[in-house]
Design a protein around this motif. Structure first.
Motif, PDB file in Angstrom:
ATOM      1  N   UNK A 138      34.840   4.911 -22.061  1.00 30.35           N
ATOM      2  CA  UNK A 138      34.683   5.389 -23.423  1.00 30.35           C
ATOM      3  C   UNK A 138      35.333   6.732 -23.692  1.00 30.35           C
ATOM      4  N   UNK A 139      35.481   7.046 -24.969  1.00 29.83           N
ATOM      5  CA  UNK A 139      35.986   8.356 -25.379  1.00 29.83           C
ATOM      6  C   UNK A 139      34.916   9.402 -25.100  1.00 29.83           C
ATOM      7  N   UNK A 140      33.659   9.012 -25.320  1.00 28.55           N
ATOM      8  CA  UNK A 140      32.537   9.863 -24.959  1.00 28.55           C
ATOM      9  C   UNK A 140      31.517   8.996 -24.224  1.00 28.55           C
ATOM     10  N   UNK A 199      27.678  13.982 -22.694  1.00 29.81           N
ATOM     11  CA  UNK A 199      26.674  14.708 -23.491  1.00 29.81           C
ATOM     12  C   UNK A 199      25.599  15.336 -22.614  1.00 29.81           C
ATOM     13  N   UNK A 200      25.741  15.178 -21.304  1.00 28.82           N
ATOM     14  CA  UNK A 200      24.783  15.787 -20.374  1.00 28.82           C
ATOM     15  C   UNK A 200      25.481  16.705 -19.371  1.00 28.82           C
ATOM     16  N   UNK A 201      26.532  17.371 -19.844  1.00 22.22           N
ATOM     17  CA  UNK A 201      27.194  18.339 -18.977  1.00 22.22           C
ATOM     18  C   UNK A 201      28.699  18.252 -18.939  1.00 22.22           C
ATOM     19  N   UNK A 224      25.438  11.148 -31.643  1.00 18.58           N
ATOM     20  CA  UNK A 224      24.860  12.324 -32.298  1.00 18.58           C
ATOM     21  C   UNK A 224      24.936  13.552 -31.389  1.00 18.58           C
ATOM     22  N   UNK A 225      24.684  13.344 -30.084  1.00 17.05           N
ATOM     23  CA  UNK A 225      24.753  14.466 -29.146  1.00 17.05           C
ATOM     24  C   UNK A 225      26.193  14.914 -28.919  1.00 17.05           C
ATOM     25  N   UNK A 226      27.138  13.969 -29.033  1.00 15.36           N
ATOM     26  CA  UNK A 226      28.554  14.311 -28.890  1.00 15.36           C
ATOM     27  C   UNK A 226      28.983  15.273 -29.993  1.00 15.36           C
TER      28      UNK A 226
END
Length: 200
Positions: free
Chosen positions: A135-137, A142-144, A174-176
């Motif tokens: 994936x792109x993210x 989102x965890x480091x 959302x975290x991204x």
């Protein structure tokens, strides 16, 4: 049903809309990098995708090809341009990967595709990251992102493989957005990019 039908459809539609929305930024970055990198705008490299199938990832090129007197490439930190630093910190270098999503090589969300020369270094657990499209993210991002250890990164990647769902993907998206706004976890400590994986 989500993994096989909903997620691929969502990926395609979102990537198409994303390219349209980001088109002005794409063009501006294109011309700035063309100047900074002496004509070389894109970074294209082979990466392993789902089930280890090799594809060509495309990103904006944030570093020059500057070499020392012996013809050896300078360090990443020395080759990173000012515009490249901005593009990397804002994650705008990932925009071209929407083309990879449209082609079906990648998903918006999944483990980041790593280097092909790491493939022979993975143990069975680490290799499970290839059970889904890259994936792109992703959960590790989102965890480091680049600020965590390789062990932790693989642990988070495999966690995503086992827990992929609509709610998890919404949470990651959302975290991204928050990570990009705060510019967190872009680099490992004291490095322009993460240290190479040497296997364990």
């Amino acid at each position: 049903m989500y993994k096989t039908i909903v997620k691929p459809l969502f990926d395609f539609i979102s990537a198409l809309l994303g390219l349209l929305v980001f088109l002005p930024f794409f063009l501006i970055i294109y011309f700035l990098l063309k100047i900074a990198n002496k004509g070389k705008v894109f970074f294209i490299q082979e990466r392993p995708g789902k089930d280890g199938k090799i594809f060509k990832i495309i990103k904006f090129k944030t570093m020059t090809d500057a070499k020392d007197s012996n013809g050896k490439l300078l360090s990443d930190a020395e080759r990173l341009t000012k515009i490249g630093t901005f593009v990397r910190k804002t994650s705008l270098d990932e925009i071209p990967q929407l083309l990879n999503v449209l082609k079906g090589d990648m998903s918006l969300i999944g483990p980041r595709p790593l280097l092909t020369n790491y493939l022979h270094l993975y143990n069975d657990f680490q290799n499970r990251r290839h059970e889904v499209k890259p994936g792109i993210t992703g959960w590790a991002q989102v965890n480091g992102r680049n600020a965590i250890s390789w062990d932790k990164k693989f642990e988070l990647d495999v966690w995503y493989v086992d827990h992929c769902s609509f709610l998890v993907d919404v949470k990651i998206l959302s975290k991204t957005l928050l990570k990009v706004i705060k510019k967190e976890g872009i680099n490992a400590a004291n490095a322009a990019t993460i240290e190479p994986f040497n296997g364990e």
